[in-house]
Scaffold this active site. Structure first.
Site, mmCIF file in Angstrom:
data_model
loop_
_atom_site.group_PDB
_atom_site.id
_atom_site.type_symbol
_atom_site.label_atom_id
_atom_site.label_comp_id
_atom_site.label_asym_id
_atom_site.label_seq_id
_atom_site.Cartn_x
_atom_site.Cartn_y
_atom_site.Cartn_z
ATOM 1 C CE LYS A 182 8.901 38.341 38.114
ATOM 2 N NZ LYS A 182 9.837 39.506 37.462
ATOM 3 C CD GLU A 257 19.144 26.077 38.329
ATOM 4 O OE1 GLU A 257 19.674 25.797 38.788
ATOM 5 O OE2 GLU A 257 18.747 24.941 38.139
ATOM 6 C CB CYS A 296 23.647 31.845 40.997
ATOM 7 S SG CYS A 296 24.709 31.332 39.961
ATOM 8 C CD GLU A 399 23.103 34.102 46.373
ATOM 9 O OE1 GLU A 399 21.928 34.258 47.017
ATOM 10 O OE2 GLU A 399 23.567 33.339 46.028
#
Ligand code: NAD
Length: 505
Positions: A182, A257, A296, A399
């Protein structure tokens, strides 16, 4: 954009089709907010159908995919690699239009994806065959073999759609699993193209299934599904831990992750020469702003020795101001737009909070003037440098996933290490120093999954990728990235069976 302009972007059991509900979604071009392609908006019933197809393909007869030889699977992966290179320009364009990144970044992604397929093809051939262990008796043959885990659910984010997919799909197939992928609902197009290439390469029906759709319900359904054996997720901390909790409650194998808040530590000695100074500034710029910071591992926290801060930050801001924004496919453009209005709003809110908490704006801090960027309707934001930052600020802790670089300073090596490790994440970080012993000493103390010395961003398919702390669970790439997709089975064979006589009667 995905190769054929169709909303039949769900592939289940070898058949391309629309969502069972008939629902669709418009995938937007972030450079001008127009519709790139209409795709199927899958639901829980599509997820269920895809898992059923993957399970049937896994359980199929003697000739089924899990029981093919490592050599056959490697050959298929190599054919996929060749097809990726055949379609390199087309895929790079899809990725650039869908994510906003530059065309050149799209080309680099296709090459990296190709390398991932080739790497796992080579690795699985070299690693197959099992490991004979010494059972302490000549009458026993004991061997540990590897087998596929089963049905894998693979969930990917929007920033590197094809790359993140390849780090899961290539090892999953190399080891004989079947899967349902997905992709992010924001950028699904290159993954749809990848599945077309898997089919073209000759993968049997049902082995590779894709359901385009949202995290809720499709991703969540895959996390919960009782017939999914392995759940591998790349994305943000909040959705990852939620999905991971659902998967763990079903005792699936799980790999997460997640995000990062990555330090880039620069010592004054790295800037002692003009060349060193230029390199450290240039690398800091690249660390923070490539793909508009939507990476990331972005070096979003500059941690710099106090004595060089003024000169360094002035030069950094001067160069950041000059970064050329625009549509990623335009010649000369260095940074594309943010991926969505939502992401733009988030970045604006982080800058506002930083300024309210006392940060000094050195450049950026706003959307570009409409006259400064084309198309003016895109989700653009100017590269932003915020000086005078500290750990108490939200913009330093969280983040931002945008073109925001915060600056903190240190005076001692210990302080630099403490600052660099002062994050709940632990994905990546860098140290710049002309003193090799110091650079290695600091690198050894950084609690991050990847540490660069005098560089930023390179990674290798043969080296594990993943994070300490809340950056995730498990590793992708490298031998560990292959192991995530296989079970170990110990086969103990008694070559001279005899009664045990444990029981006297
Ligand atoms: P996201 O968490 O919003 O979405 C990631 C994927 O999860 C999407 O496919 C989404 O549809 C799906 N999802 C959302 N909620 C779900 C749920 N409850 N159950 C199952 N699936 C769900 O992340 P994003 O905004 O697409 O990507 C950005 C994030 O990804 C950043 O945090 C970034 O650091 C991270 N990322 C990490 C790595 C890495 O290697 N560690 C690589 C790339 C991106």
């Amino acid at each position: 954009m995905s190769g054929t302009e169709t909303s039949e972007t769900i592939h289940v059991g070898g058949v391309w089709r629309a969502a069972a509900s008939g629902a669709t979604r418009e995938v937007l071009d972030p450079a001008d907010a127009t519709t790139l392609q209409v795709v199927a908006e899958g639901g829980a019933e599509d997820a269920d159908a895809a898992v059923a197809a993957a399970k049937a393909a896994f359980d199929g007869g003697a000739g089924a995919w899990p029981r093919t030889s490592a050599g056959e699977r490697a050959a298929l992966l190599r054919r996929v690699a060749d097809l990726l290179q055949r379609d390199r320009e087309q895929i790079a364009l899809i990725e650039s239009r869908d994510t906003g990144k530059t065309l050149e970044e799209g080309r680099v992604d296709v090459d990296d994806v190709t390398n991932a397929f080739r790497y796992f093809a080579d690795l699985v051939v070299n690693e197959s065959g099992g490991r004979v262990v010494d059972a302490g008796s000549p009458d026993v043959h004991s061997v540990v073999v590897h087998e596929p885990v089963g049905v894998c659910a693979l969930i990917t984010p929007w920033n590197y759609p094809l790359l993140q997919a390849s780090w899961k799909v290539a090892p999953a197939l190399a080891t004989g699993n079947t899967f349902v992928i997905k992709p992010s609902e924001v950028t699904p197009l290159s993954t749809v193209h990848l599945v077309r290439l898997l089919v073209e390469a000759g993968l049997p029906a049902g082995v590779a299934n894709i359901v385009t759709g949202a995290g809720l319900p499709v991703g969540q359904r895959l996390a919960e599904h009782p017939d999914v054996d392995l759940f591998s997720f790349t994305g943000g901390l909040v959705s990852g831990t939620k999905a991971g909790a659902a998967a763990v409650s079903g005792a699936k194998k799980i790999a997460l992750e997640l995000g990062g808040k990555n330090p880039n530590v620069v010592f004054a000695d790295a800037c002692a020469t003009d060349e060193g100074f230029d390199t450290a500034v240039d690398q800091a710029l690249n660390a923070a702003f490539i793909h508009s910071g939507q990476v990331c591992s972005a070096g979003a926290r500059l941690i710099i020795e106090e004595s060089v801060r003024d000169r360094f930050v002035a030069e950094l801001a001067r160069r950041a101001e000059k970064i050329k924004l625009g549509r990623g496919t335009e010649q000369g453009v260095e940074c594309g737009p943010l991926v969505s209005q939502q992401q733009l709003d988030k970045v604006e809110a982080y800058v506002a909070s930083a300024l309210a908490e006392g940060a000094n704006l050195r450049c950026g801090g706003a959307r570009p003037e409409p006259s400064d960027v084309r198309p003016a309707t895109g989700y653009f934001y100017r590269p932003t440098v915020l000086d005078g930052c500290h750990r108490g600020m939200k913009v330093v802790r969280e983040e931002t996933f945008g073109p925001i670089l915060t600056v903190e300073t240190f005076t001692t090596e210990d302080e630099a290490v403490t600052l660099a490790n002062d994050t709940e994440y632990g994905l990546a970080g860098a140290v710049f120093s002309a003193d090799t012993a110091r650079a290695r000493r600091v690198a050894a103390r950084l609690r991050h999954g990847t540490v660069w010395i005098n560089d930023y961003h390179p990674y290798l398919p043969q080296a594990e990728w993943g994070g300490f702390g809340k950056s995730g669970i498990g590793r992708e790439l490298g031998p560990t990235g292959l192991d995530e997709y296989r079970e170990s089975k110990h086969v103990y064979e008694n070559l001279r069976p005899q009664p045990v006589r444990w029981f006297a009667g």
